[in-house]
Design an enzyme around this catalytic site. Structure first.
Site, mmCIF file in Angstrom:
data_model
loop_
_atom_site.group_PDB
_atom_site.id
_atom_site.type_symbol
_atom_site.label_atom_id
_atom_site.label_comp_id
_atom_site.label_asym_id
_atom_site.label_seq_id
_atom_site.Cartn_x
_atom_site.Cartn_y
_atom_site.Cartn_z
ATOM 1 N N ILE A 120 -46.096 -52.472 8.860
ATOM 2 C CA ILE A 120 -45.360 -52.453 10.133
ATOM 3 C C ILE A 120 -46.085 -51.504 11.086
ATOM 4 O O ILE A 120 -46.261 -50.331 10.759
ATOM 5 C CB ILE A 120 -43.915 -51.940 9.951
ATOM 6 C CG1 ILE A 120 -43.167 -52.779 8.902
ATOM 7 C CG2 ILE A 120 -43.146 -51.976 11.269
ATOM 8 C CD1 ILE A 120 -41.943 -52.087 8.369
ATOM 9 N N HIS A 121 -46.491 -52.020 12.248
ATOM 10 C CA HIS A 121 -47.167 -51.120 13.197
ATOM 11 C C HIS A 121 -46.973 -51.490 14.667
ATOM 12 O O HIS A 121 -47.217 -50.675 15.542
ATOM 13 C CB HIS A 121 -48.676 -51.060 12.902
ATOM 14 C CG HIS A 121 -49.427 -52.269 13.393
ATOM 15 N ND1 HIS A 121 -49.486 -53.445 12.681
ATOM 16 C CD2 HIS A 121 -50.139 -52.480 14.524
ATOM 17 C CE1 HIS A 121 -50.203 -54.324 13.355
ATOM 18 N NE2 HIS A 121 -50.608 -53.782 14.472
ATOM 19 N N ARG A 122 -46.528 -52.713 14.973
ATOM 20 C CA ARG A 122 -46.481 -53.137 16.379
ATOM 21 C C ARG A 122 -45.444 -52.358 17.176
ATOM 22 O O ARG A 122 -44.367 -52.048 16.689
ATOM 23 C CB ARG A 122 -46.199 -54.630 16.485
ATOM 24 C CG ARG A 122 -47.394 -55.465 16.117
ATOM 25 C CD ARG A 122 -47.188 -56.926 16.485
ATOM 26 N NE ARG A 122 -48.364 -57.690 16.058
ATOM 27 C CZ ARG A 122 -49.467 -57.843 16.776
ATOM 28 N NH1 ARG A 122 -49.555 -57.293 17.974
ATOM 29 N NH2 ARG A 122 -50.485 -58.532 16.312
ATOM 30 N N ARG A 155 -48.396 -44.361 13.303
ATOM 31 C CA ARG A 155 -47.362 -44.445 14.345
ATOM 32 C C ARG A 155 -45.990 -44.636 13.711
ATOM 33 O O ARG A 155 -45.015 -43.985 14.092
ATOM 34 C CB ARG A 155 -47.638 -45.603 15.297
ATOM 35 C CG ARG A 155 -46.576 -45.709 16.409
ATOM 36 C CD ARG A 155 -46.564 -47.054 17.095
ATOM 37 N NE ARG A 155 -47.802 -47.288 17.833
ATOM 38 C CZ ARG A 155 -48.549 -48.370 17.704
ATOM 39 N NH1 ARG A 155 -48.200 -49.309 16.860
ATOM 40 N NH2 ARG A 155 -49.643 -48.519 18.411
ATOM 41 N N ASP A 193 -46.141 -57.436 10.483
ATOM 42 C CA ASP A 193 -46.226 -57.765 11.904
ATOM 43 C C ASP A 193 -47.685 -57.758 12.370
ATOM 44 O O ASP A 193 -47.966 -57.775 13.552
ATOM 45 C CB ASP A 193 -45.371 -56.809 12.746
ATOM 46 C CG ASP A 193 -45.785 -55.351 12.608
ATOM 47 O OD1 ASP A 193 -46.793 -55.063 11.938
ATOM 48 O OD2 ASP A 193 -45.077 -54.481 13.164
#
Length: 212
Positions: A120-122, A155, A193
């Site tokens: 998950i990073h978006r 992030r 994602d």
């Protein structure tokens, strides 16, 4: 240099293309013509602007060529070439090598075929805290039945730490390419994602749930 080659749709892709163009150096964009048609995505802005100032547009698919043609690129001095997908080349070439180079599956005591690989990073997932909570609560439910392994993007980690959120999934540090290929090769399925990981899952014939 005679040329500057930029890849994909990151902020550094656009930065490289912009710097080169302002220095009157020709720009080659690998993975040109891809579109989500969602201007709320920073990656979509990067793709469109990079394509517009590139001299050689290397498209992975017929659809990406068509996207450029429909946007009027045949009227521009840039050259469009459908060259195939170099991510496919990389996965094909390095998959067998990764099994010799990586020991991550055994290091984590994972059972091949019995774990889910997640990333998950978006921004639209990480910056909207309700979205992020919903995603992690879903992963936590899956983890009760099948282990979820999550190499955690910096992030995402920072936002989880800031909001004091803690979930019962197997969180590991970000991994290199060989380790990621090994995890992908041995997992049961993928939840992500990441556009790149979606494609790699497809190339390796792994079921993939896209978190968008």
């Amino acid at each position: 240099p005679d040329l500057v080659v930029v890849y994909g749709d990151t902020n550094s892709t656009l930065a490289g293309a912009l710097a080169a163009k302002k220095m009157h150096i020709k720009v080659v964009h690998i993975e040109a013509g891809l579109r989500s048609f969602n201007m709320h995505m920073p990656e979509e802005i990067n793709r469109i602007l990079t394509d517009r100032i590139s001299d050689l547009l290397l498209c992975p698919t017929a659809t990406s060529v068509l996207n450029l043609e429909q946007e009027g690129f045949l009227q521009l001095p840039s050259k469009i070439v459908q060259c195939g997908d170099i991510m496919k080349d990389a996965v094909t070439f390095y998959s067998s090598i990764s099994e010799k180079k990586s020991s991550i599956v055994s290091d984590l005591n994972l059972i091949p075929g019995q774990f889910v690989l997640a990333t998950i990073h978006r921004q639209e997932n990480t910056d909207a805290i309700e979205n992020l909570k919903a995603i992690f609560e879903g992963l936590e439910e899956i983890h009760k039945k099948k282990q979820v392994v999550l190499p955690l993007h910096p992030r995402t980690k920072a936002i989880l730490d800031k909001n004091k959120l803690d979930y019962q999934v197997t969180i590991i540090d970000p991994v290199g390419y060989f380790d990621m290929l090994s995890l992908l090769n041995k997992c049961n399925m993928v939840i992500t994602d990441s556009g790149g990981l979606q494609k790699e899952a497809y190339f390796m014939q792994k079921p993939c749930i896209t978190l968008r």
